[in-house]
Every structure is written in C-alpha cells, then in structure tokens.
Design a protein around this motif. Structure first.
Motif, PDB file in Angstrom:
ATOM      1  N   GLU A 334       0.826  -1.064  -0.035  1.00 39.27           N
ATOM      2  CA  GLU A 334      -0.131   0.092   0.002  1.00 39.27           C
ATOM      3  C   GLU A 334       0.740   1.266  -0.147  1.00 39.27           C
ATOM      4  OE1 GLU A 334      -0.005  -1.586   4.232  1.00 39.27           O
ATOM      5  OE2 GLU A 334       0.273  -2.433   2.281  1.00 39.27           O
ATOM      6  N   TYR A 335       2.219   1.072   0.126  1.00 38.21           N
ATOM      7  CA  TYR A 335       2.960   2.084   0.306  1.00 38.21           C
ATOM      8  C   TYR A 335       3.809   2.313  -1.014  1.00 38.21           C
ATOM      9  CZ  TYR A 335       2.041   2.567   5.314  1.00 38.21           C
ATOM     10  OH  TYR A 335       1.329   2.791   6.499  1.00 38.21           O
ATOM     11  N   ARG A 336       3.420   1.572  -1.934  1.00 33.86           N
ATOM     12  CA  ARG A 336       4.569   1.545  -3.103  1.00 33.86           C
ATOM     13  C   ARG A 336       4.663   2.823  -3.842  1.00 33.86           C
ATOM     14  NH1 ARG A 336      -0.606  -0.890  -4.126  1.00 33.86           N
ATOM     15  NH2 ARG A 336      -1.738  -0.432  -5.876  1.00 33.86           N
ATOM     16  N   ARG A 337       3.652   3.642  -3.906  1.00 37.43           N
ATOM     17  CA  ARG A 337       3.796   5.085  -4.661  1.00 37.43           C
ATOM     18  C   ARG A 337       4.708   5.949  -3.801  1.00 37.43           C
ATOM     19  NH1 ARG A 337       1.752   5.055  -9.118  1.00 37.43           N
ATOM     20  NH2 ARG A 337       0.382   3.505  -9.838  1.00 37.43           N
ATOM     21  N   VAL A 338       4.561   5.963  -2.527  1.00 33.52           N
ATOM     22  CA  VAL A 338       5.545   6.840  -1.824  1.00 33.52           C
ATOM     23  C   VAL A 338       7.055   6.154  -1.220  1.00 33.52           C
ATOM     24  CG1 VAL A 338       3.854   8.314  -1.012  1.00 33.52           C
ATOM     25  CG2 VAL A 338       4.662   6.285   0.401  1.00 33.52           C
ATOM     26  N   CYS A 339       7.100   4.798  -1.403  1.00 36.49           N
ATOM     27  CA  CYS A 339       8.091   3.867  -1.328  1.00 36.49           C
ATOM     28  C   CYS A 339       8.629   3.325  -2.219  1.00 36.49           C
ATOM     29  CB  CYS A 339       7.882   2.955  -0.131  1.00 36.49           C
ATOM     30  SG  CYS A 339       9.393   1.956   0.306  1.00 36.49           S
ATOM     31  N   GLY A 340       8.172   2.055  -2.698  1.00 39.22           N
ATOM     32  CA  GLY A 340       8.444   1.534  -3.956  1.00 39.22           C
ATOM     33  C   GLY A 340       9.710   0.619  -3.674  1.00 39.22           C
ATOM     34  N   GLY A 341      10.536   0.637  -2.500  1.00 41.87           N
ATOM     35  CA  GLY A 341      11.736  -0.156  -2.216  1.00 41.87           C
ATOM     36  C   GLY A 341      12.796   0.456  -2.984  1.00 41.87           C
ATOM     37  N   SER A 342      13.871  -0.033  -2.621  1.00 47.12           N
ATOM     38  CA  SER A 342      15.127   0.270  -3.240  1.00 47.12           C
ATOM     39  C   SER A 342      15.423  -0.603  -4.701  1.00 47.12           C
ATOM     40  CB  SER A 342      16.463  -0.016  -2.492  1.00 47.12           C
ATOM     41  OG  SER A 342      17.628   0.213  -3.053  1.00 47.12           O
ATOM     42  N   ARG A 343      15.257   0.202  -5.700  1.00 42.18           N
ATOM     43  CA  ARG A 343      15.424  -0.642  -6.806  1.00 42.18           C
ATOM     44  C   ARG A 343      16.690  -1.213  -7.115  1.00 42.18           C
ATOM     45  NH1 ARG A 343      11.963  -3.376  -7.449  1.00 42.18           N
ATOM     46  NH2 ARG A 343      11.330  -2.709  -5.385  1.00 42.18           N
ATOM     47  N   ALA A 344      17.567  -0.320  -6.736  1.00 41.87           N
ATOM     48  CA  ALA A 344      19.048  -0.569  -6.714  1.00 41.87           C
ATOM     49  C   ALA A 344      19.254  -1.780  -6.102  1.00 41.87           C
ATOM     50  CB  ALA A 344      19.750   0.602  -6.443  1.00 41.87           C
ATOM     51  N   THR A 350      19.076  -9.668  -6.397  1.00 39.02           N
ATOM     52  CA  THR A 350      18.206 -10.709  -6.872  1.00 39.02           C
ATOM     53  C   THR A 350      18.521 -10.791  -8.511  1.00 39.02           C
ATOM     54  OG1 THR A 350      16.403  -9.199  -7.576  1.00 39.02           O
ATOM     55  CG2 THR A 350      16.493  -9.988  -5.686  1.00 39.02           C
ATOM     56  N   GLY A 351      19.239  -9.500  -9.187  1.00 43.35           N
ATOM     57  CA  GLY A 351      19.285  -9.365 -10.623  1.00 43.35           C
ATOM     58  C   GLY A 351      18.201  -9.035 -11.196  1.00 43.35           C
ATOM     59  N   ASP A 352      17.128  -8.405 -10.684  1.00 38.10           N
ATOM     60  CA  ASP A 352      15.823  -8.054 -11.562  1.00 38.10           C
ATOM     61  C   ASP A 352      15.521  -6.859 -10.597  1.00 38.10           C
ATOM     62  OD1 ASP A 352      13.405  -7.371 -12.089  1.00 38.10           O
ATOM     63  OD2 ASP A 352      12.644  -9.399 -12.049  1.00 38.10           O
ATOM     64  N   PHE A 353      15.559  -5.591 -11.294  1.00 39.09           N
ATOM     65  CA  PHE A 353      15.426  -4.492 -10.793  1.00 39.09           C
ATOM     66  C   PHE A 353      13.814  -3.976 -10.391  1.00 39.09           C
ATOM     67  CE2 PHE A 353      14.488  -3.433 -15.239  1.00 39.09           C
ATOM     68  CZ  PHE A 353      13.558  -2.639 -15.250  1.00 39.09           C
ATOM     69  N   LEU A 354      12.946  -4.858 -10.905  1.00 35.51           N
ATOM     70  CA  LEU A 354      11.649  -4.817 -10.325  1.00 35.51           C
ATOM     71  C   LEU A 354      11.024  -5.788  -9.223  1.00 35.51           C
ATOM     72  CD1 LEU A 354       9.851  -4.833 -14.023  1.00 35.51           C
ATOM     73  CD2 LEU A 354      10.682  -3.079 -12.524  1.00 35.51           C
ATOM     74  N   GLU A 355      12.175  -6.384  -8.707  1.00 34.95           N
ATOM     75  CA  GLU A 355      11.930  -7.449  -7.631  1.00 34.95           C
ATOM     76  C   GLU A 355      11.757  -6.660  -6.309  1.00 34.95           C
ATOM     77  OE1 GLU A 355      10.905  -9.926  -6.513  1.00 34.95           O
ATOM     78  OE2 GLU A 355      10.619 -11.535  -8.175  1.00 34.95           O
TER      79      GLU A 355
END
Length: 388
Positions: A334-344, A350-355
């Motif tokens: 529910e916080y993905r639009r203000v957070c979204g996790g560290s893509r880096a 994991t080798g996947d920037f969307l994971e």
C-alpha cells in the motif's frame, strides 16, 4: 544529495509526481572517477587517475546544456570520484550556473579540500555541498575511508562551509561497522550548522560488495532513531536507498503530501516518492546514462543519446516510474507509490530491478488479504469435496 531546504523550496516547491515522467528532480553528473581515497563502500571503485574516456570540457558543457533543457530544470549534483580532481571544475560550474542549473558539489576529504578550494567553487556558482561522514570518531570513519586523518579533515571541511555560509548535506552510509553510532553521529552533527543529514543504506555494488549490510529488523531500529532525531535536531533528515523510511514516517504521523525529496526536521513532512529513475538520473564520467548511481543498468550514452529522451522514454526508466509493475511484496504494498523499495538493492541482490527490496521486512496489508483469500478458497474446496 538534495539542495537544502531554503533553496529547495525556492526552486522545486512545485515539483510533484506529475513531473516524474518528464523531468528529474536530481541530476547527478559524475565529473570524474579520479579520487585519492579508497572508501570501503565506494560505488564507483574510484581510482587515482582520470579515466582516459572521461567527457571532455566541451562534451561536459554540452551535457549540462541538455540537463538544463528538461521541462523543469533539475538540481545538478557534481559528484565523483572526487570532483576537485578535475582541473576544469570551476569552468564547468560557471557554465552550469549560466544555463540556469543550481550546482551542488560532493568533494572528498583529501588535501584538495581546502578553504581556498571551497571559496573558488562558491565563487564559480556552487550552491551547496555534500560532505561524507561515516563514523562518530576518527577510528570508525578513517577505516571506512581508507585514509588516516580523513575524519579530522571532514570536520575542517564542515567548518569551512559554515564560515563561507555554504549549505551542507552530510551523507552517512550505514553498515555493520557503524550502525551502533547513529545517535552519536546525530549528536556530533547538531553542532555543525548543517542543513540536512542524508543517511544512506548500503547497496552492494562496487567496493560495497565487501561490506556487511544490516538486517531488515535493524533498519526499523535505525528508522526509529532517525525519526526521533528528525523531530529534535536543528537539521533535516532523509534517507538514500531506504525509501521504506517513508513508510515508517507515514506510520508515525508524517504528512504524505509534503515536499518531494526529504523528510524535514521536526517530523512534519514525508516525501512524495522520488527514487531510482523516478525523479533521479545519473550520468557517469564517460557519459553512460543510468537511473541512479547505484543502479548500474546502462540506458544510453551521452553524447550519442539525449539525456532528456532517455529519462522520458527509455523502457527501464518508464518501468521504474510504474510501481504497480513491481514484483513480490513491493508490487502489492500500500506504500508502493511513496516508497517502492530500493530498486538498486533489488537489482544488486536478485538481478531483477523490479523485484522486492530484500532489505525491507514490512508485510503489506494486501499480502495478508491474499493469504486470507487463498485460505478461504482452500477451505471452500475442502468443504465441496467433503460434501461430495
């Protein structure tokens, strides 16, 4: 780094998620790879001498011209390596200022970082400095930086900046080495007149692969300390590559509709969700274009490719700006639009920037709903079989 509060409010007070797709808030230009330090967590694996394919003065100016061509001009951060190792740095700063950019600089704590050097870059047009401090004492910091005396020099750099009335963002990298010193570093900075403290959480790239990250549970402990300091210290507090701090702030009463790039002092504001490729872009010393310095997915190369075109239209940048396309817990949070996790960090581990960001331990509400729905479906299936 972020331009400190007063400048940021003047230049970016209207920046919003509407701008994510067309203009970065922060444009990082790695002016050189050269640096005399050997920091344990260095993203760039910096070296003593400049790279032979480093952008020329003319090319660097052309890059700055393009950066100024975004619909909304970004803040320019001239980084490295050590930007003071580049001989034409004052010329590039003057050009950046002339085309309407607001240059900030991240000098390394070496003998090049003198009071006179700070005077020169200030006169050329630098509006703010980013200075790194990775320990509350010389032993911890100097071990991080690979150079004895680095801590004392950093303290002098902070004093130089204060004398010259140059706003400073202090950058601190949290690893196993210094996680117990968060409060001590915060207290040390309280007397230094800084504008902002940016706390970076390790991404294992470059020499940083040799460092030990803290655990997801320890992130939450550090977040609690940062939240506490944000409400009582005289400077603002933000995080880098730990966007889940924004979730923590919102859970503790922060305002989700406030300024775009920082959690401000006194705990009144939370960010709008900039991150790798989403309000941020990075251009290397050789012109390679990345979503961020810690996300080494090459999306083009200047001058062959336009930084404006890459930022606006490259599939990787576009995917980074669409949190609904993230995978695992990050995609349903529910916080993905203000957070979204560290893509880096997701990419590095994991080798996947969307994971899912592996260093976030938060369980989204939607995840609990999915488990509940699956459990109900399983029970209904059992009931049907039993009745049959």
């Amino acid at each position: 780094m972020a331009i400190p509060r007063k400048m940021n409010e003047m230049s970016h007070r209207d920046y919003s998620p509407r701008d994510f797709g067309v203009s970065p808030l922060m444009f990082y230009y790695e002016v050189t790879l050269a640096c005399d330090l050997a920091c344990k967590h260095c993203r760039a694996s910096a070296q003593e001498s400049p790279h032979p394919d480093e952008l020329s003065t003319a090319q660097a100016k052309a890059l700055l011209d393009q950066a100024a061509g975004f619909p909304r001009r970004p803040t320019l951060v001239m980084t490295g390596g050590d930007p003071l190792k580049r001989a034409d740095l004052p010329e590039l700063i003057r050009h950046a200022a002339a085309v309407g950019l607001q240059p900030a600089l991240t000098p390394s704590a070496t003998p090049l970082a003198t009071f006179e050097a700070f005077e020169r870059v200030r006169a050329a047009g630098v509006r703010a400095l980013g200075i790194s401090l990775d320990g509350a004492d010389a032993g911890t910091h100097d071990a991080f930086r690979g150079l004895e005396g680095s801590f004392d020099r950093t303290m002098r750099m902070l004093d130089f900046a204060r004398t010259l009335e140059m706003p400073v963002q202090v950058n601190t990298t949290i690893t196993r080495r210094n996680v117990a010193q968060v409060d001590a570093i915060a207290q040390l900075l309280a007397a230094k007149g800084i504008a902002m403290w940016s706390v970076f959480f390790l991404v294992p790239v470059g020499r940083g692969v040799e460092e030990e990250r803290i655990s997801p549970a320890e992130y939450e402990t550090v977040f609690e300390r940062l939240w506490s300091h944000s409400r009582r210290q005289p400077y603002a507090v933000k995080t880098t590559e730990a966007p889940h701090y924004r979730r923590f702030v919102l859970q503790h009463g922060g305002d989700p509709l406030a300024g775009p790039d920082a959690v401000h002092g006194r705990g009144r504001r939370a960010p709008l969700g900039i991150g790798d490729g989403r309000g941020i872009m990075f251009v290397s010393h050789t012109g390679e274009i990345f979503p961020a310095g810690f996300l080494p997915i090459a999306c083009g190369r200047f001058p062959r490719d336009s930084v404006v075109e890459v930022y606006q239209n490259h599939p990787v940048f576009r995917a980074l700006r669409e949190p609904d396309g993230f995978k695992g817990r990050c995609g349903i949070c529910e916080y993905r639009r203000v957070c979204g996790g560290s893509r880096a960090r997701a990419f590095a581990l994991t080798g996947d920037f969307l994971e899912t960001d592996p260093d976030c331990g938060y369980e989204p509400q939607r995840a609990a709903e999915i488990v509940h729905e699956e459990h109900e479906g399983h029970e209904e299936g059992n009931d049907g079989r039993n009745e049959g």
